[in-house]
Write an enzyme that holds these catalytic residues in place. Structure first.
Site, PDB file in Angstrom:
ATOM      1  N   HIS A 258       1.078  -1.526  -0.111  1.00  0.00           N
ATOM      2  CA  HIS A 258       0.234   0.165  -0.369  1.00  0.00           C
ATOM      3  C   HIS A 258       0.620   1.582   0.156  1.00  0.00           C
ATOM      4  O   HIS A 258       0.723   1.913  -0.734  1.00  0.00           O
ATOM      5  CB  HIS A 258      -1.005  -0.198   1.153  1.00  0.00           C
ATOM      6  CG  HIS A 258      -1.926   1.167   1.599  1.00  0.00           C
ATOM      7  ND1 HIS A 258      -2.895   1.053   0.832  1.00  0.00           N
ATOM      8  CD2 HIS A 258      -1.209   2.479   2.078  1.00  0.00           C
ATOM      9  CE1 HIS A 258      -4.209   1.719   1.335  1.00  0.00           C
ATOM     10  NE2 HIS A 258      -3.124   3.273   1.540  1.00  0.00           N
ATOM     11  N   GLU A 259       2.095   1.237   0.924  1.00  0.00           N
ATOM     12  CA  GLU A 259       2.571   1.981   1.096  1.00  0.00           C
ATOM     13  C   GLU A 259       3.501   2.393   0.238  1.00  0.00           C
ATOM     14  O   GLU A 259       3.671   4.028  -0.402  1.00  0.00           O
ATOM     15  CB  GLU A 259       3.709   2.867   2.127  1.00  0.00           C
ATOM     16  CG  GLU A 259       2.627   2.413   3.818  1.00  0.00           C
ATOM     17  CD  GLU A 259       1.693   3.553   3.463  1.00  0.00           C
ATOM     18  OE1 GLU A 259       1.223   4.712   3.066  1.00  0.00           O
ATOM     19  OE2 GLU A 259       0.441   3.717   4.406  1.00  0.00           O
ATOM     20  N   GLU A 288      -4.801   7.659  -2.767  1.00  0.00           N
ATOM     21  CA  GLU A 288      -5.012   6.582  -2.281  1.00  0.00           C
ATOM     22  C   GLU A 288      -5.842   5.596  -3.540  1.00  0.00           C
ATOM     23  O   GLU A 288      -5.375   4.291  -3.859  1.00  0.00           O
ATOM     24  CB  GLU A 288      -6.204   6.790  -1.770  1.00  0.00           C
ATOM     25  CG  GLU A 288      -5.952   7.037   0.161  1.00  0.00           C
ATOM     26  CD  GLU A 288      -5.041   6.731   1.016  1.00  0.00           C
ATOM     27  OE1 GLU A 288      -4.884   5.232   0.909  1.00  0.00           O
ATOM     28  OE2 GLU A 288      -4.429   7.263   0.928  1.00  0.00           O
TER      29      GLU A 288
END
Lengths: 493, 493
Positions: A258-259, A288
């Site tokens: 995700h990061e 996002e």
């Protein structure tokens, strides 16, 4: 020098100071000694004062007016517009309020960490009350002279073209299909959970492999651990964090991916935009969309989970899962769970809807902070069918409110919706992508994202950028179709 | 508010920005990704511009004038004087020059690291030439309107009351006795060297024990590794660095203790001075007196080395040294060596004299940077009786010139001289100190330093502070007596 160039030179130092403030934030979460918070508060305060002054100065007003009077090309026009917008919004906020928030949030964050460790909301409550009051004031100041509500004014810090009208409409379209699918899925037998200890050091080893497989550039970044994973920085210094839990390596791996999505986005922005107002992600919804598409549509795909399965076997040895297919089902397991960041794709947006409704009520004053924990627990039980067992699984689980990030949560779901749109178009453009992913080769996918979206930074507004990337206006449909098809197949509905 | 209070409020943000700049420097040396230097240059540039503007602004001039017209107490007067001095000196430096140096030195530092790794001075030479020219300009600007030389003006950045007249006198008094003693000692048989591999992780474990034994407060600090050990920060966030070499654990241990001396000094400054101009060490000579007394008079004492011997045995097992007495001699071994930071107490100041003479010649223009490596090697052979084998053992060994720290080196020797004075007085005041040190208990010694010196921060000028602490004016005699007595005893002269 042209007037625009003068403006750009001025802006460059502003961006550099923003970078520095981000660096201090990163340091606070990863490296700062526990007893240094009072110093850090003074540092944040000093830099916020300077930033506030620079972003709303008479000098800037003059530079803007001169640049706006020039014959600008489209890229210059976009920059001038963005600087003008920030100028107008900053001018509305009293410096004292901006500084008070900059002083309050590092302390509130520290208290949140303590409260979470002690599973005691009452520790956090007094400082949260302060944060809410200041954020209400900020929302009111930003909304002044417009027709928007204070909450919408706050939300537009993260999603410049967003509004609660659009968000509420989006959630309405998502909620029905997701609730129905959830009920159907929870009726079926669940794959087993992983039941072993996974060494933290080895988890970090795998995390590095995963980051690399997604094209994260370690020469311009690094991975550290933090209580709440985040990414930080732009241009040539973009750092990410993750966390490890010995019983739950998936938390580490998917937090990392995700990061990496956030980090790779920043790393892939057109280098000529560095230190300009264009040199960072254009909205948190778009940001996002990158973290979520890396994490979910790519990272939780059948192909990529097969790659991850082999990586885990080579690092941990046999960990009790028979084959790639079983592992795919475990990774995408839909189960009763309290934690947003650990939620599967199906339930994730339901977690966001809960926060969105609560935080709007907190800012409008309809919900008093005294009643927040009860409100959280009641809503959770209504939506998820089970009682919250402890505050760290409930109202204390997320960092955002301690940092005054009201209006941020809905951008996660917006990101999911955008990721759905992008993945639909990407899948059309890139046949047999699963074959690449199975080898851990994400390059066609990430290059596609880079070209279609990432390189543009803040060159275009979010919705325009999405339309350019996908060839049509964004909608919730691709995400709903993707989730329904994926989980129907996994759960044999 | 009183005019002085207004000045103090202004100064507080200046100090906060100085802290931030220091934090960025720490990050560059410890955490920053290798490819991020261009971003960091922009960040340093932006903050230097702001600092330069704040330290020389019309607003500050006004605040100073108003405060100076008030009835100030002695502490307020000292603060006003220090801010005034900085104001007058900053005003002399063109902002462009200050920013150019801030941009140049991070790059020069990076190139120095590369040149050192490749043992090739020619890699470093072009950027060093640039640094020298800018530093000459800075020295000339600072000396303008005074009777001092540019070099003295540069030196006073680190030693506000220093001058090359005083330094040269100090070195004249030191040189004779040290050279004579060195010749006598090198005529004697030497204790053996350590001949084993010492695991780096275990070295860091011991480093933590040593730091703790000297009262370093980890809740307000941390230890990391860096190419060139340093300490950084004031008030409640004071970080130190060290390095490890598998064949030379003493380098790690004594670098650590040295940096703990710097760090503990900053940590022990009166907390009410935080974020004022008094809240940091008063001069680099005083700073080095703390690092050197921790490292040498305390850390290399017979008592403390016995403690270290036991710590090493418990962590590394038997490492080939029979007993505490042998270990004491090994720690204090006087041998042919190239590296200043690894030098014994006897030869250390000779290394400084070499640098002092060369850097004065570089700044005055008597020595061209083209001839620096030859000049270094010739002088080294003359002073130390052996040829420099490679650039990393010679002209590339120290970080300072890459960071434009011309005028800094002599403060190390000044620190040694001050440490000699302080240790003489401390030994009178604290009978049987060796007994404590043997147990690893430095508390009486460090408390004495805290009360006599550290807590005062920049409250008094360096020489006045020394006179207050020692009850008499500083001189080289105690250091010479201490070194002669220590090494005569060890080498049985």
């Amino acid at each position: 020098m042209s007037a625009f160039l003068n403006l750009a030179v001025y802006q460059k130092d502003t961006v550099a100071l923003e970078h520095i403030a981000g660096r201090l934030g990163w340091d606070q979460e990863t490296m700062m000694p526990s007893g240094s918070i009072d110093d850090r508060v003074e540092e944040f305060s000093a830099i916020e004062k300077l930033l506030h002054a620079r972003r709303s100065s008479a000098e800037l007003e003059q530079l803007l007016a001169e640049a706006e009077a020039e014959n600008l090309d489209a890229v210059q026009m976009r920059q001038t517009t963005l600087i003008r917008n920030k100028f107008e919004r900053t001018k509305k906020v009293p410096q004292d309020l901006a500084v008070a928030l900059a002083r309050l949030t590092p302390k509130a964050h520290k208290i949140w960490v303590e409260a979470r460790e002690n599973d005691d909301f009452s520790i956090f409550k007094p400082v949260l009350a302060e944060v809410i009051v200041h954020t209400q004031d900020l929302g009111a100041a930003l909304a002044d002279g417009t027709e928007e509500t204070p909450y919408d004014a706050l939300l537009r810090r993260y999603e410049p073209d967003g509004s609660s009208e659009k968000i509420t409409k989006m959630f309405s379209a998502l909620r029905g299909p997701l609730v129905a699918l959830r009920a159907a899925v929870l009726n079926r037998a669940q794959p087993p959970e992983l039941d072993q200890i996974f060494d933290s050091g080895k988890q970090m080893q795998v995390a590095h492999i995963l980051a690399q497989s997604f094209g994260y550039d370690f020469s311009r970044g690094r991975i550290d651990k933090a209580v709440h994973p985040f990414s930080s920085g732009s241009s040539s210094d973009v750092r990410i964090t993750t966390r490890t839990s010995e019983r739950d390596p998936m938390n580490c791996f998917y937090s990392t991916i995700h990061e990496v999505g956030h980090g790779a986005y920043e790393q892939n922005i057109n280098a000529t935009y560095a230190f300009s107002v264009l040199g960072k992600g254009c909205s948190m919804g778009i940001h996002e969309s990158q973290s979520r598409i890396y994490e979910n549509q790519l990272g939780r795909s059948r192909g990529y989970t097969a790659f991850l399965f082999r990586q885990m076997k080579s690092v941990f040895g046999d960990f009790g899962v028979r084959n790639e297919e079983n592992f795919y089902k475990i990774v995408n397991r839909v189960s009763q769970g309290y934690i947003r960041t650990e939620a599967d794709e199906l339930q994730y947006n339901l977690h966001i809807m809960l926060r969105y409704d609560l935080e709007r009520a907190l800012i409008s004053g309809d919900l008093n902070f005294e009643d927040l924990e009860t409100a959280w627990n009641d809503r959770f039980e209504a939506d998820f069918g089970c009682k919250v067992d402890k505050a760290s699984d409930g109202v204390l689980q997320d960092v955002h409110w301690s940092e005054a990030l009201f209006g941020y949560f809905p951008t996660y779901s917006l990101g999911n919706v955008y990721a759905g749109c992008l993945f639909e178009k990407m899948s059309e453009d890139l046949p047999n992508l699963e074959n690449d992913l199975e080898k851990g080769d994400t390059s066609r996918a990430t290059d596609w994202l880079k070209v279609a979206l990432q390189r543009h930074g803040s060159r275009y507004p979010a919705e325009e950028l999405m339309s350019k990337a996908c060839g049509k206006e964004p909608s919730v449909d691709p995400l709903v179709t993707y989730i329904e098809s994926k989980f129907s197949e996994i759960y044999d509905l």
